[in-house]
Design an enzyme around this catalytic site. Structure first.
Site, PDB file in Angstrom:
ATOM      1  N   ASN A 147       0.834  -1.202   0.000  1.00 27.07           N
ATOM      2  CA  ASN A 147       0.000   0.000   0.000  1.00 27.07           C
ATOM      3  C   ASN A 147       0.869   1.252   0.000  1.00 27.07           C
ATOM      4  OD1 ASN A 147      -2.683   1.429   0.538  1.00 27.07           O
ATOM      5  ND2 ASN A 147      -1.433   2.166   2.266  1.00 27.07           N
ATOM      6  N   GLU A 148       0.631   2.138  -0.934  1.00 20.35           N
ATOM      7  CA  GLU A 148       1.273   3.471  -0.981  1.00 20.35           C
ATOM      8  C   GLU A 148       2.752   3.418  -0.592  1.00 20.35           C
ATOM      9  OE1 GLU A 148      -1.216   6.225   1.250  1.00 20.35           O
ATOM     10  OE2 GLU A 148      -2.748   6.204  -0.307  1.00 20.35           O
ATOM     11  N   GLU A 206      -8.433   3.614  -3.850  1.00 22.60           N
ATOM     12  CA  GLU A 206      -8.797   4.550  -2.764  1.00 22.60           C
ATOM     13  C   GLU A 206      -9.210   5.862  -3.398  1.00 22.60           C
ATOM     14  OE1 GLU A 206      -6.332   5.216   0.699  1.00 22.60           O
ATOM     15  OE2 GLU A 206      -5.602   3.146   0.618  1.00 22.60           O
TER      16      GLU A 206
END
Ligand code: AHR
Length: 554
Positions: free
Chosen positions: A208-209, A331
């Site tokens: 994630n990110e 997201e």
């Protein structure tokens, strides 16, 4: 408000075939009344299609964050709890919404998460400190409970794995635990834990990110790309059916925006299926609170999708690859008030109130516009997740007595209910407005500069449409960005004729800042929009600052 002369119209074909649409229809063989310019005109030709809609385009997200899991989907001490400890009211609400795919367990949380802490007998699971949100994690919900919950709401799980504190090994072992039938160390462990059948989880996010300095285990793009490639190859060896999403840029505000994506794809292009996009929108610093600017922000989402798709295609060319990557916008939402240490740090509490953004009417209008954008990119974006679903930047809020629907629930629910089949390439002729140019601050922040560099005027209407050949139904989703004026929309069905209007609703109201709450849960709710009889030529009067849905039988 600066407006343009009535003749200066914005003409748009949603797939970009502007000239053709304008030349072939406008002013030719149309009834006399249509030669007088109406407020706006939409021409629907059912043969002009963008792409089939992937149902996973309308997914959502639940992170171990705040009260999303504990107090959201799971609350064994609640009067609403079922025998698993899941809240029945939330189960029913999510089932009704029919969310097709839900990302889990993070988010930033996943980069410090050890999935093994969340399996096996609940009494033996450790209570640990989640360092992403400074929160105490009880591990009473783990992968098995989550999959059980997903099956109960008929949603597909989209599972994120820890690329922060873990090696690729942990990701592959989790896959083995979840998807291998039996006879291996990790699949046998799952069976010992009472889950005889494999979960068969298809969609996976590789971290994630990882481009963000805030991320636990943040690393350079090349390093991440090599790690993603390694994990992907091992994962496909175990289960060739998996769909793998690599971490793309966390958003256009990142100094490494696009460069990160290119460097990651340099390493793992051939091994993954998709790359992720994230973005949150707000009506504050970047807009100075100007709602005309705010409601135009879905056009920035259009641009971000186009830019990331271009990087993917650049890499396809460079690698002489036959594979085209799809995009996972996993997201997206409005999020700007519940920010900062007070809203984002849990101070070692279990299930603290974090990121509890309260949404108003104008947020719901933008969410409608963002969904329109996602639909118009259905040819490239196959998965997208409204972040998030319960209590944390969410359409659904709970307390011990029940739940209420935030304003943003409604555009999301409409899309889930009515967007079916294929996305239409619509021809829209509508007036456009100017935005005051240039950034507000000197020097501007990266995101502000990005938004300020958007060129072109803003069409007052933003419309997406779908057609479902099987059920013979079509739907229009219409955002009216005009804050002051209602607008007549003339809809001309070129080659098909609606036989019945099944649903025609609008979300609007006198106060753009109006919100719903436990005390006033119905302050902002859809109302019936007056509509003409079904025919090949219909005119709708769209209220100012509104989002409408028109669902017809053909
Ligand atoms: O959705 C809230 C947070 O926003 C997620 O944990 C993270 O991925 C993003 O920055």
């Amino acid at each position: 408000m600066p407006t343009v002369g009535r003749r200066r119209f914005f003409k748009q074909s949603t797939a970009g075939a502007l000239g053709l649409a304008a030349n072939s229809w406008f002013g030719r063989g149309l009834p006399n009344t249509m030669l007088l310019p109406p407020s706006a005109r939409l021409i629907i030709d059912s043969s002009r299609r963008i792409a089939d809609l992937d149902p996973y385009l309308l997914g959502s997200f639940i992170e171990h964050l705040g009260r999303a899991v504990y107090g959201g989907i799971y609350e064994p001490d609640s009067k609403f709890a079922d025998w698993n400890g899941f809240r029945k009211d939330v189960l029913a609400e999510v089932r009704t919404l029919a969310v097709p795919i839900i990302r889990y367990p993070g988010g930033n949380f996943v980069s410090g998460y050890h999935w093994l802490d969340g399996v096996g007998p609940k009494k033996n699971r450790p209570q640990v400190l989640d360092r992403a949100w400074d929160t105490l994690e009880t591990n009473q919900v783990g992968i098995n409970e989550y999959v059980t919950w997903c099956r109960a709401v008929n949603a597909e799980p989209l599972i994120g794995t820890n690329f922060g504190t873990e090696t690729a090994k942990a990701t592959v072992e989790l896959l083995e635990y979840c998807n291998v039938e039996e006879g291996t160390r990790w699949s046998n462990l799952r069976r010992e834990h009472g889950y005889e059948k494999p979960h068969k989880i298809k969609y996976w996010c590789l971290g994630n990110e990882m481009d963000g300095p805030w991320q636990i285990g943040h690393m350079p793009a090349t390093e991440y790309g090599i790690k993603a490639r390694d994990a992907a190859r091992q994962m496909r060896g175990l289960d060739p059916e998996v769909k793998l999403i690599a971490c793309g840029s966390s958003g256009p505000f990142m100094p490494t925006y696009l460069e990160w994506d290119q460097q990651v794809l340099e390493e793992c292009y051939e091994d993954i299926d998709a790359i992720s996009l994230h973005c949150y929108y707000g009506n504050d610093g970047e807009t100075g609170g100007d709602t005309r600017k705010y409601l135009a922000m879905n056009l920035d989402m259009d641009r971000q999708i186009a830019e990331i798709a271009s990087v993917c295609d650049l890499m396809r060319g460079r690698k002489r690859s036959s594979r085209t990557l799809w995009l996972s916008f996993d997201e997206w939402n409005v999020w700007y008030r519940a920010r900062g240490p007070k809203a984002e740090r849990g101070h070692g509490q279990v299930a603290p109130h974090l990121l509890e953004e309260i949404y108003n009417l104008e947020d719901a209008l933008l969410v409608g516009g963002l969904i329109n954008t996602l639909m118009r990119h259905a040819n490239r974006v196959h998965v997208a997740c409204l972040a998030q679903l319960i209590n944390v930047i969410a359409p659904i809020m709970t307390n011990e007595d029940g739940l209420f629907r935030q304003t943003i629930y409604y555009p999301y629910a409409w899309a889930l209910k009515y967007a079916r089949g294929t996305v239409l390439d619509l021809a829209l002729e509508v007036e456009a407005y100017e935005l005051p140019g240039g950034p507000r601050r000197d020097p501007p922040g990266a995101l502000e500069a990005y938004r300020a560099s958007r060129v072109g005027r803003i069409p007052y209407l933003d419309i997406a449409g779908t057609i479902d050949d099987q059920s013979k139904r079509a739907t229009l989703f219409i955002l009216n960005r005009d804050l002051d004026n209602s607008r007549n929309l003339e809809v001309i069905w070129h080659d098909i004729t609606p036989s019945r209007v099944v649903e025609c609703q609008v979300l609007t109201g006198p106060d753009l800042k109006a919100v719903n709450s436990f005390n006033a849960p119905k302050r902002v709710v859809p109302q019936t929009l007056e509509h003409p009889k079904a025919s090949g030529h219909m005119t709708f009067r769209l209220p100012p600052h509104s989002h409408s849905v028109v669902h017809v039988e053909l």
